[in-house]
Write a protein that holds these residues in place. Structure first.
Motif, PDB file in Angstrom:
ATOM      1  N   VAL A  22     -39.297  -1.615  94.247  1.00 13.82           N
ATOM      2  CA  VAL A  22     -39.344  -2.324  92.970  1.00 13.82           C
ATOM      3  C   VAL A  22     -40.061  -3.655  93.178  1.00 13.82           C
ATOM      4  O   VAL A  22     -39.807  -4.366  94.152  1.00 13.82           O
ATOM      5  N   ASN A  23     -40.974  -3.978  92.275  1.00  9.01           N
ATOM      6  CA  ASN A  23     -41.672  -5.261  92.384  1.00  9.01           C
ATOM      7  C   ASN A  23     -41.401  -6.125  91.157  1.00  9.01           C
ATOM      8  O   ASN A  23     -40.707  -5.718  90.222  1.00  9.01           O
ATOM      9  N   ASP A  24     -41.967  -7.315  91.160  1.00  8.79           N
ATOM     10  CA  ASP A  24     -41.718  -8.261  90.067  1.00  8.79           C
ATOM     11  C   ASP A  24     -42.224  -7.734  88.731  1.00  8.79           C
ATOM     12  O   ASP A  24     -41.641  -8.031  87.679  1.00  8.79           O
ATOM     13  N   ARG A  25     -43.315  -6.962  88.748  1.00  9.11           N
ATOM     14  CA  ARG A  25     -43.844  -6.427  87.494  1.00  9.11           C
ATOM     15  C   ARG A  25     -42.863  -5.449  86.854  1.00  9.11           C
ATOM     16  O   ARG A  25     -42.753  -5.391  85.622  1.00  9.11           O
ATOM     17  N   ASP A  26     -42.168  -4.677  87.683  1.00  6.95           N
ATOM     18  CA  ASP A  26     -41.169  -3.747  87.149  1.00  6.95           C
ATOM     19  C   ASP A  26     -40.026  -4.503  86.467  1.00  6.95           C
ATOM     20  O   ASP A  26     -39.584  -4.126  85.376  1.00  6.95           O
ATOM     21  N   ILE A  27     -39.551  -5.555  87.110  1.00  2.97           N
ATOM     22  CA  ILE A  27     -38.467  -6.354  86.533  1.00  2.97           C
ATOM     23  C   ILE A  27     -38.918  -7.001  85.227  1.00  2.97           C
ATOM     24  O   ILE A  27     -38.194  -6.993  84.224  1.00  2.97           O
ATOM     25  N   LYS A  28     -40.124  -7.541  85.227  1.00  2.00           N
ATOM     26  CA  LYS A  28     -40.644  -8.209  84.036  1.00  2.00           C
ATOM     27  C   LYS A  28     -40.805  -7.225  82.877  1.00  2.00           C
ATOM     28  O   LYS A  28     -40.514  -7.545  81.720  1.00  2.00           O
ATOM     29  N   ALA A  29     -41.270  -6.004  83.187  1.00  2.00           N
ATOM     30  CA  ALA A  29     -41.454  -5.001  82.137  1.00  2.00           C
ATOM     31  C   ALA A  29     -40.136  -4.648  81.473  1.00  2.00           C
ATOM     32  O   ALA A  29     -40.068  -4.455  80.245  1.00  2.00           O
ATOM     33  N   ILE A  30     -39.058  -4.601  82.242  1.00  2.00           N
ATOM     34  CA  ILE A  30     -37.734  -4.307  81.674  1.00  2.00           C
ATOM     35  C   ILE A  30     -37.262  -5.458  80.804  1.00  2.00           C
ATOM     36  O   ILE A  30     -36.748  -5.267  79.693  1.00  2.00           O
ATOM     37  N   LYS A  31     -37.439  -6.682  81.289  1.00  2.00           N
ATOM     38  CA  LYS A  31     -37.010  -7.852  80.521  1.00  2.00           C
ATOM     39  C   LYS A  31     -37.817  -7.997  79.236  1.00  2.00           C
ATOM     40  O   LYS A  31     -37.272  -8.401  78.202  1.00  2.00           O
ATOM     41  N   ASP A  32     -39.119  -7.676  79.294  1.00  2.00           N
ATOM     42  CA  ASP A  32     -39.960  -7.775  78.099  1.00  2.00           C
ATOM     43  C   ASP A  32     -39.512  -6.819  77.002  1.00  2.00           C
ATOM     44  O   ASP A  32     -39.740  -7.070  75.807  1.00  2.00           O
ATOM     45  N   LYS A  33     -38.886  -5.729  77.388  1.00  2.00           N
ATOM     46  CA  LYS A  33     -38.373  -4.770  76.400  1.00  2.00           C
ATOM     47  C   LYS A  33     -37.015  -5.185  75.841  1.00  2.00           C
ATOM     48  O   LYS A  33     -36.451  -4.495  74.984  1.00  2.00           O
ATOM     49  N   GLY A  34     -36.487  -6.301  76.339  1.00  2.00           N
ATOM     50  CA  GLY A  34     -35.190  -6.771  75.882  1.00  2.00           C
ATOM     51  C   GLY A  34     -34.013  -6.041  76.486  1.00  2.00           C
ATOM     52  O   GLY A  34     -32.901  -6.112  75.972  1.00  2.00           O
ATOM     53  N   LEU A  35     -34.247  -5.347  77.605  1.00  2.00           N
ATOM     54  CA  LEU A  35     -33.197  -4.577  78.266  1.00  2.00           C
ATOM     55  C   LEU A  35     -32.591  -5.366  79.416  1.00  2.00           C
ATOM     56  O   LEU A  35     -33.209  -6.298  79.943  1.00  2.00           O
ATOM     57  N   THR A  36     -31.392  -4.986  79.787  1.00  2.00           N
ATOM     58  CA  THR A  36     -30.713  -5.619  80.915  1.00  2.00           C
ATOM     59  C   THR A  36     -31.170  -4.951  82.212  1.00  2.00           C
ATOM     60  O   THR A  36     -31.211  -3.717  82.302  1.00  2.00           O
ATOM     61  N   VAL A  37     -31.502  -5.761  83.186  1.00  2.00           N
ATOM     62  CA  VAL A  37     -31.976  -5.237  84.462  1.00  2.00           C
ATOM     63  C   VAL A  37     -30.791  -4.716  85.261  1.00  2.00           C
ATOM     64  O   VAL A  37     -29.803  -5.432  85.479  1.00  2.00           O
TER      65      VAL A  37
ATOM     66  N   PRO B 182     -28.585  -4.110  88.241  1.00  2.00           N
ATOM     67  CA  PRO B 182     -28.487  -4.805  89.538  1.00  2.00           C
ATOM     68  C   PRO B 182     -28.976  -3.954  90.703  1.00  2.00           C
ATOM     69  O   PRO B 182     -29.372  -4.483  91.741  1.00  2.00           O
ATOM     70  N   LEU B 183     -28.962  -2.641  90.533  1.00  2.00           N
ATOM     71  CA  LEU B 183     -29.426  -1.746  91.585  1.00  2.00           C
ATOM     72  C   LEU B 183     -30.890  -1.996  91.941  1.00  2.00           C
ATOM     73  O   LEU B 183     -31.306  -1.789  93.077  1.00  2.00           O
ATOM     74  N   LEU B 184     -31.671  -2.466  90.961  1.00  2.00           N
ATOM     75  CA  LEU B 184     -33.099  -2.697  91.202  1.00  2.00           C
ATOM     76  C   LEU B 184     -33.333  -3.845  92.189  1.00  2.00           C
ATOM     77  O   LEU B 184     -34.423  -3.953  92.743  1.00  2.00           O
ATOM     78  N   TYR B 185     -32.328  -4.698  92.370  1.00  2.00           N
ATOM     79  CA  TYR B 185     -32.476  -5.813  93.307  1.00  2.00           C
ATOM     80  C   TYR B 185     -32.080  -5.427  94.730  1.00  2.00           C
ATOM     81  O   TYR B 185     -32.235  -6.225  95.640  1.00  2.00           O
ATOM     82  N   ASN B 186     -31.548  -4.229  94.901  1.00  2.00           N
ATOM     83  CA  ASN B 186     -31.175  -3.784  96.237  1.00  2.00           C
ATOM     84  C   ASN B 186     -32.427  -3.607  97.088  1.00  2.00           C
ATOM     85  O   ASN B 186     -33.396  -2.969  96.642  1.00  2.00           O
ATOM     86  N   PRO B 187     -32.454  -4.142  98.300  1.00  2.00           N
ATOM     87  CA  PRO B 187     -33.696  -4.120  99.088  1.00  2.00           C
ATOM     88  C   PRO B 187     -34.155  -2.719  99.486  1.00  2.00           C
ATOM     89  O   PRO B 187     -35.338  -2.520  99.747  1.00  2.00           O
ATOM     90  N   GLY B 188     -33.265  -1.752  99.537  1.00  2.00           N
ATOM     91  CA  GLY B 188     -33.671  -0.409  99.942  1.00  2.00           C
ATOM     92  C   GLY B 188     -33.927   0.527  98.791  1.00  2.00           C
ATOM     93  O   GLY B 188     -34.277   1.690  99.007  1.00  2.00           O
ATOM     94  N   PHE B 189     -33.777   0.050  97.556  1.00  2.00           N
ATOM     95  CA  PHE B 189     -33.906   0.935  96.407  1.00  2.00           C
ATOM     96  C   PHE B 189     -35.371   1.119  96.029  1.00  2.00           C
ATOM     97  O   PHE B 189     -36.178   0.191  96.076  1.00  2.00           O
ATOM     98  N   ARG B 190     -35.707   2.355  95.614  1.00  2.00           N
ATOM     99  CA  ARG B 190     -37.071   2.691  95.208  1.00  2.00           C
ATOM    100  C   ARG B 190     -37.054   3.447  93.890  1.00  2.00           C
ATOM    101  O   ARG B 190     -36.097   4.164  93.593  1.00  2.00           O
ATOM    102  N   ILE B 191     -38.125   3.288  93.124  1.00  2.00           N
ATOM    103  CA  ILE B 191     -38.236   3.964  91.834  1.00  2.00           C
ATOM    104  C   ILE B 191     -39.473   4.855  91.834  1.00  2.00           C
ATOM    105  O   ILE B 191     -40.380   4.689  92.647  1.00  2.00           O
ATOM    106  N   GLY B 192     -39.514   5.807  90.896  1.00  2.00           N
ATOM    107  CA  GLY B 192     -40.633   6.741  90.811  1.00  2.00           C
ATOM    108  C   GLY B 192     -41.903   6.074  90.338  1.00  2.00           C
ATOM    109  O   GLY B 192     -41.872   5.211  89.445  1.00  2.00           O
TER     110      GLY B 192
END
Length: 663
Positions: A183-198, A200-210
């Motif tokens: 997960v990178n900063d752009r992914d977090i920003k895209a979620i926040k821009d949609k007005g959604l809650t991030v 916490p799993l996305l901040y885990n250092p070993g977590f990956r998304i498709g």
């Protein structure tokens, strides 16, 4: 008489004031004591549980545990994407922590170059306190053991075991399945821009998304629900011990089953070899996609770890474009594989299929000479499909115009996007008078020369291999406007089938005639793919259509065979086919980018091998192949029951051979 020095009235007055003040102060004190007592009762009785939890939260922390990502399987349950253990090293910033010294100590235990050390120091300094930063992953057991043995000497350092995504088939399914990444900063920003809650799993250092394909499209379903590990901590937030009884188990992601067949997909990439292109195989009865191979491919496992700059540059700049999914995202002129659509439109428009056109190798029209790849003589529609005669289809397309051809193309899936569940499809172009009016502002009028070029699958027509496979499957089915299906089930729930569709808007006899021409291509002597289409499976035969798509204009007298030309200047090579011809089960479309002239040279042999694999894996077809042929009939003389056979008759011995030995 002297006056008294003390007046009792003043004493009484002062005594009254004192008494009032005493009562007032006593009342205030009493009210304070009552309020304090009430607050104590409220805290100790009413809110006892709340403050007990707050006290425990100071004593215990819950560390997020990423859930196991859901498996991706093929139609037969073969694992295409799974998870494996991953030893990783984490550092959490603590108060008064000497970060450079900690990183230097770690570099003695695990390999860290200077650039990595500098970057780690910056990452740890920027990270919030107690938020772990990943130092390295995929550590060996020896490295993992060294860290754990020295853990008491390394404050803030943790070595644990997580999971990492793994793709057992490497690049065979890379374009379809995709891959996961951090997960990178752009992914977090895209979620926040949609007005959604991030999460916490996305901040885990070993977590990956498709990032692509199925992994991206079904990321939430595959992600699952995170758990938590209960840990006792000291006043500084450092872990003292684990409390397994308080752990919250993670819920694994859902299992996704695809319609693809791992064996057929592997075979497709094998036969592609070093070529660039795509192979798509589709079930003619259900619409299931059994193969979606794009070549060359890339190893998705390398993207999970993260590519270096030079690695990514090498992939992105390679002329055969391994990062491009040629099945859905690559669009090309279909060449002569488009001629069945022209023939279908001509029959529907009332063109007599027995009317003949003379092919002398060229035809002069509109101030230019239109050439054919051969000299075919007198051709009717059946012969023109069999021999892929350009002159016949030049003139036929000119007679009926673009709109009937475009209608047939749309009815059979060209120019469409299909709901496969994954992104990346390109629609292509299916030309018509209305399309040109909107798309070509400088020249909005459809010219006769446009129809001539259109008739052989050039000009204002581009398709992707998936669309050609759908076209072939619908033509082979002869009834249903089949839709392709890639996702078979999600979490055990079956997804809609591709055969729940309306019928095709063309009469069966019209489609039978066109199929007859394709059968002749592969089974009659002189057909453009006769030799390359023999399956060698008994009486099971294949029907097909070759195609060559130009990528540039050739000068007069210049050979189109590709010899001596740069790879990117050669023609594209196509072949579409279905089998068995008497009861079509599978349809295939093969593209060989810049394979040279003639679909039989490069595409047809590869289509044959993939089709053989699919037919031999089908239990019904295999039983038909393995069924012994009937013995030839032998005429026997009638013999009455109970009649004795004739006695042997004596004959003279044969003459001796000249050498005296046996003959």
């Amino acid at each position: 008489m002297s006056e008294p020095t003390i007046f009792f009235s003043e004493v009484n007055e002062r005594q009254g004031v004192f008494t009032r003040r005493t009562f007032l102060l006593g009342g205030i004190t009493g009210l304070g004591l009552m309020a304090l007592g009430g607050r104590l009762v409220h805290l100790q009785v009413v809110e006892a549980q709340r403050y007990q939890k707050l006290a425990q939260s100071n004593q215990f922390n819950f560390r997020i545990v990423p859930p196991p990502r859901g498996l991706i399987l093929d139609r037969n349950g073969v694992t295409l994407a799974s998870n494996r253990p991953n030893f990783r090293l984490l550092v959490s910033r603590e108060k008064d922590m000497d970060i450079p010294k900690t990183v230097a100590d770690l570099s003695v235990l695990v390999p860290l170059d200077d650039k990595r050390r500098e970057r780690l120091i910056k990452d740890i300094e920027r990270a919030p306190r107690q938020s772990p930063v990943q130092v390295t992953e995929d550590m060996s057991w020896e490295e993992f053991s060294r860290i754990n043995v020295r853990a008491p000497e390394l404050p803030g350092v943790t070595a644990d075991m997580g999971e990492v995504r793994v793709y057992p088939f490497g690049g065979a399914f890379a374009h379809v399945i995709g891959y996961v990444a951090k997960v990178n900063d752009r992914d977090i920003k895209a979620i926040k821009d949609k007005g959604l809650t991030v999460d916490p799993l996305l901040y885990n250092p070993g977590f990956r998304i498709g990032r692509q394909g199925v992994e991206k499209a079904y990321d939430l379903e595959l992600r699952g629900k995170s758990g938590a590990r209960k840990q006792e901590v000291d006043a500084r937030g450092r872990v003292v011990r684990d409390d397994p009884e308080g752990d919250i188990p993670a819920q694994p992601g859902k299992e996704i089953k695809l319609t693809l067949d791992a064996d057929i997909q592997q075979r497709a990439l094998e036969v592609m070899g070093e070529e660039s292109g795509a192979i798509v195989l589709m079930d003619c009865r259900s619409g299931d996609l059994l193969c979606m191979a794009s070549a060359p491919s890339f190893d998705a496992n390398r993207f999970v770890k993260g590519l270096s700059g030079p690695e990514y540059k090498a992939l992105s700049e390679y002329e055969r474009k391994p990062l491009l999914d040629k099945v859905m995202s690559g669009t090309y002129p279909p060449g002569s594989t488009f001629k069945p659509m022209v023939a279908l439109a001509a029959l529907n428009a009332g063109i007599d299929p027995n009317a003949r056109v003379s092919c002398g190798g060229s035809w002069y029209f509109g101030g230019r000479t239109w050439r054919c790849w051969g000299r075919h003589g007198s051709q009717n529609m059946h012969d023109a499909i069999k021999n892929s005669c350009d002159i016949y289809f030049y003139q036929t397309a000119l007679k009926i115009g673009p709109d009937p051809i475009a209608a047939a193309a749309h009815a059979f899936g060209l120019g469409q996007l299909f709901d496969l569940g994954i992104p990346g499809q390109k629609k292509g172009v299916v030309g018509s008078r209305e399309w040109k009016k909107k798309a070509m502002k400088r020249e909005p009028v459809w010219q006769p020369g446009d129809s001539v070029n259109y008739g052989i699958g050039q000009g204002y027509i581009t398709v992707n291999p998936l669309q050609l496979a759908v076209m072939t499957a619908r033509l082979a089915n002869g009834q249903k406007a089949l839709n392709p299906r890639l996702i078979k089930s999600i979490g055990g729930v079956d997804q809609p089938h591709g055969d729940d569709v309306p019928n095709l808007p063309y009469p069966p006899e019209t489609m039978n005639y066109v199929r007859g021409g394709m059968i002749a291509v592969a089974n009659e002597a002189g057909g453009t793919a006769f030799r390359q289409s023999q399956l060698g499976l008994g009486d099971i035969r294949m029907a097909g259509k070759t195609g060559t798509a130009q990528v540039r204009v050739f000068r007069a007298g210049e050979s189109r065979k590709g010899a001596g030309f740069a790879w990117k200047l050669r023609d594209h090579n196509w072949y579409i086919a279905f089998a068995p011809i008497d009861a079509p089960r599978y349809a295939v479309a093969v593209l060989i980018e810049h394979g040279g002239q003639g679909g039989a040279t490069a595409a047809a042999p590869r289509a044959r091998e993939v089709m053989r694999m699919a037919l031999l894996k089908d239990p019904e077809i295999r039983a038909r192949v393995e069924k012994p042929l009937p013995l030839p009939e032998v005429e026997h003389e009638a013999v009455e029951a109970g009649v004795a056979p004739e006695l042997p008759t004596e004959t003279p011995p044969p003459p001796p051979s000249p050498t005296g030995g046996p003959q």
